[in-house]
Design a protein around this motif. Structure first.
Motif, PDB file in Angstrom:
ATOM      1  N   PHE A  47       0.834  -1.188   0.000  1.00  0.00           N
ATOM      2  CA  PHE A  47       0.000   0.000   0.000  1.00  0.00           C
ATOM      3  C   PHE A  47       0.876   1.248   0.000  1.00  0.00           C
ATOM      4  N   VAL A  48       0.442   2.277  -0.759  1.00  0.00           N
ATOM      5  CA  VAL A  48       1.195   3.530  -0.781  1.00  0.00           C
ATOM      6  C   VAL A  48       0.334   4.704  -0.315  1.00  0.00           C
ATOM      7  N   ALA A  49      -0.877   4.834  -0.874  1.00  0.00           N
ATOM      8  CA  ALA A  49      -1.698   5.999  -0.526  1.00  0.00           C
ATOM      9  C   ALA A  49      -3.163   5.710  -0.802  1.00  0.00           C
ATOM     10  N   ALA A  50      -4.037   6.418  -0.079  1.00  0.00           N
ATOM     11  CA  ALA A  50      -5.476   6.279  -0.283  1.00  0.00           C
ATOM     12  C   ALA A  50      -6.156   7.626  -0.116  1.00  0.00           C
ATOM     13  N   ILE A  51      -7.321   7.742  -0.739  1.00  0.00           N
ATOM     14  CA  ILE A  51      -8.129   8.959  -0.637  1.00  0.00           C
ATOM     15  C   ILE A  51      -9.588   8.550  -0.515  1.00  0.00           C
ATOM     16  N   ASN A  52     -10.322   9.260   0.342  1.00  0.00           N
ATOM     17  CA  ASN A  52     -11.715   8.873   0.529  1.00  0.00           C
ATOM     18  C   ASN A  52     -12.579   9.366  -0.633  1.00  0.00           C
ATOM     19  N   TRP A  53     -13.843   9.061  -0.590  1.00  0.00           N
ATOM     20  CA  TRP A  53     -14.725   9.304  -1.722  1.00  0.00           C
ATOM     21  C   TRP A  53     -14.799  10.786  -2.102  1.00  0.00           C
ATOM     22  N   SER A  54     -14.712  11.665  -1.121  1.00  0.00           N
ATOM     23  CA  SER A  54     -14.883  13.093  -1.394  1.00  0.00           C
ATOM     24  C   SER A  54     -13.559  13.828  -1.573  1.00  0.00           C
ATOM     25  N   TYR A  60      -1.144   8.041   3.807  1.00  0.00           N
ATOM     26  CA  TYR A  60       0.070   7.661   3.092  1.00  0.00           C
ATOM     27  C   TYR A  60       0.918   6.723   3.931  1.00  0.00           C
ATOM     28  N   THR A  61       1.630   5.838   3.267  1.00  0.00           N
ATOM     29  CA  THR A  61       2.632   5.071   3.971  1.00  0.00           C
ATOM     30  C   THR A  61       3.778   6.002   4.340  1.00  0.00           C
ATOM     31  N   ASP A  62       4.453   5.697   5.422  1.00  0.00           N
ATOM     32  CA  ASP A  62       5.442   6.624   5.968  1.00  0.00           C
ATOM     33  C   ASP A  62       6.528   7.011   4.964  1.00  0.00           C
ATOM     34  N   SER A  63       6.946   6.086   4.128  1.00  0.00           N
ATOM     35  CA  SER A  63       8.085   6.330   3.249  1.00  0.00           C
ATOM     36  C   SER A  63       7.806   7.382   2.167  1.00  0.00           C
ATOM     37  N   VAL A  64       6.546   7.727   1.937  1.00  0.00           N
ATOM     38  CA  VAL A  64       6.234   8.695   0.890  1.00  0.00           C
ATOM     39  C   VAL A  64       5.611   9.982   1.429  1.00  0.00           C
ATOM     40  N   LYS A  65       5.370  10.045   2.720  1.00  0.00           N
ATOM     41  CA  LYS A  65       4.773  11.239   3.306  1.00  0.00           C
ATOM     42  C   LYS A  65       5.623  12.473   3.030  1.00  0.00           C
ATOM     43  N   GLY A  66       4.967  13.532   2.612  1.00  0.00           N
ATOM     44  CA  GLY A  66       5.667  14.769   2.297  1.00  0.00           C
ATOM     45  C   GLY A  66       6.224  14.824   0.891  1.00  0.00           C
ATOM     46  N   ARG A  67       6.244  13.710   0.186  1.00  0.00           N
ATOM     47  CA  ARG A  67       6.776  13.677  -1.184  1.00  0.00           C
ATOM     48  C   ARG A  67       5.683  13.395  -2.220  1.00  0.00           C
ATOM     49  N   PHE A  68       4.727  12.550  -1.862  1.00  0.00           N
ATOM     50  CA  PHE A  68       3.674  12.140  -2.788  1.00  0.00           C
ATOM     51  C   PHE A  68       2.344  12.736  -2.349  1.00  0.00           C
ATOM     52  N   THR A  69       1.481  13.023  -3.336  1.00  0.00           N
ATOM     53  CA  THR A  69       0.157  13.564  -3.041  1.00  0.00           C
ATOM     54  C   THR A  69      -0.881  12.873  -3.915  1.00  0.00           C
ATOM     55  N   ILE A  70      -1.904  12.335  -3.271  1.00  0.00           N
ATOM     56  CA  ILE A  70      -3.009  11.719  -3.995  1.00  0.00           C
ATOM     57  C   ILE A  70      -4.164  12.716  -4.038  1.00  0.00           C
ATOM     58  N   SER A  71      -4.844  12.767  -5.180  1.00  0.00           N
ATOM     59  CA  SER A  71      -5.993  13.650  -5.337  1.00  0.00           C
ATOM     60  C   SER A  71      -6.977  12.999  -6.303  1.00  0.00           C
ATOM     61  N   ARG A  72      -8.150  13.595  -6.405  1.00  0.00           N
ATOM     62  CA  ARG A  72      -9.150  13.027  -7.297  1.00  0.00           C
ATOM     63  C   ARG A  72     -10.026  14.121  -7.890  1.00  0.00           C
ATOM     64  N   ASP A  73     -10.574  13.817  -9.056  1.00  0.00           N
ATOM     65  CA  ASP A  73     -11.531  14.675  -9.719  1.00  0.00           C
ATOM     66  C   ASP A  73     -12.723  13.791 -10.064  1.00  0.00           C
ATOM     67  N   ASN A  74     -13.742  13.818  -9.219  1.00  0.00           N
ATOM     68  CA  ASN A  74     -14.882  12.928  -9.439  1.00  0.00           C
ATOM     69  C   ASN A  74     -15.639  13.284 -10.718  1.00  0.00           C
ATOM     70  N   GLY A  75     -15.581  14.538 -11.105  1.00  0.00           N
ATOM     71  CA  GLY A  75     -16.239  14.930 -12.346  1.00  0.00           C
ATOM     72  C   GLY A  75     -15.610  14.288 -13.568  1.00  0.00           C
ATOM     73  N   LYS A  76     -14.321  13.984 -13.458  1.00  0.00           N
ATOM     74  CA  LYS A  76     -13.599  13.333 -14.559  1.00  0.00           C
ATOM     75  C   LYS A  76     -13.399  11.846 -14.299  1.00  0.00           C
ATOM     76  N   ASN A  77     -13.924  11.356 -13.178  1.00  0.00           N
ATOM     77  CA  ASN A  77     -13.778   9.933 -12.843  1.00  0.00           C
ATOM     78  C   ASN A  77     -12.302   9.516 -12.847  1.00  0.00           C
ATOM     79  N   THR A  78     -11.461  10.372 -12.295  1.00  0.00           N
ATOM     80  CA  THR A  78     -10.010  10.169 -12.380  1.00  0.00           C
ATOM     81  C   THR A  78      -9.352  10.463 -11.035  1.00  0.00           C
ATOM     82  N   VAL A  79      -8.325   9.682 -10.748  1.00  0.00           N
ATOM     83  CA  VAL A  79      -7.499   9.869  -9.560  1.00  0.00           C
ATOM     84  C   VAL A  79      -6.084  10.181 -10.014  1.00  0.00           C
ATOM     85  N   TYR A  80      -5.414  11.053  -9.279  1.00  0.00           N
ATOM     86  CA  TYR A  80      -4.056  11.472  -9.639  1.00  0.00           C
ATOM     87  C   TYR A  80      -3.077  11.131  -8.509  1.00  0.00           C
TER      88      TYR A  80
END
Length: 124
Positions: A47-54, A60-80
């Motif tokens: 596991f690396v990262a997760a984002i809730n529905w909204s 984040y897993t500890d090794s990526v905190k501060g370096r990686f960012t998860i986001s989502r655009d529900n209008g585009k049905n896409t996660v980044y």
């Protein structure tokens, strides 16, 4: 049924950045928690990262905190997945994942749908 397709992987030097995208089709993912896992050669998928529905809660897993960012655009049905300050140890196949439940805890506990993965290689 949900199909997940990742894109954006590639080869980058240490310290560089990549932005992954996960496009969903088949049905809307707006009520699903989403996340990213990775698997390096010889290792189990982790596991690396997760984002809730909204998009209001992330984990984040500890090794990526501060370096990686998860986001989502529900209008585009896409996660980044924005990955900065990449290290050689980040080299892996990165998989997009979806839970049919809305919380980050649900995503970590049970993945219903997986993408096919995208290779990220970080050279030293």
């Amino acid at each position: 049924q949900v199909q997940l397709v990742e894109s954006g992987g590639g080869l980058v030097q240490a310290g560089g950045s990549l932005r992954l995208a996960c496009a969903a089709s088949g049905r809307t993912i707006s009520s699903y928690a989403m996340g990213w896992f990775r698997q390096a050669p010889g290792n189990e998928r982790e596991f690396v990262a997760a984002i809730n529905w909204s998009g209001t809660s992330t984990y984040y897993t500890d090794s990526v905190k501060g370096r990686f960012t998860i986001s989502r655009d529900n209008g585009k049905n896409t996660v980044y997945f924005e990955m900065n300050s990449l290290k050689p140890e980040d080299t892996a196949v990165y998989y997009c994942a979806a839970s049919v439940l809305p919380t980050v805890q649900a995503l970590r506990a049970q993945v219903r749908y997986w993408g096919q993965g995208t290779q990220v290689t970080v050279s030293s």
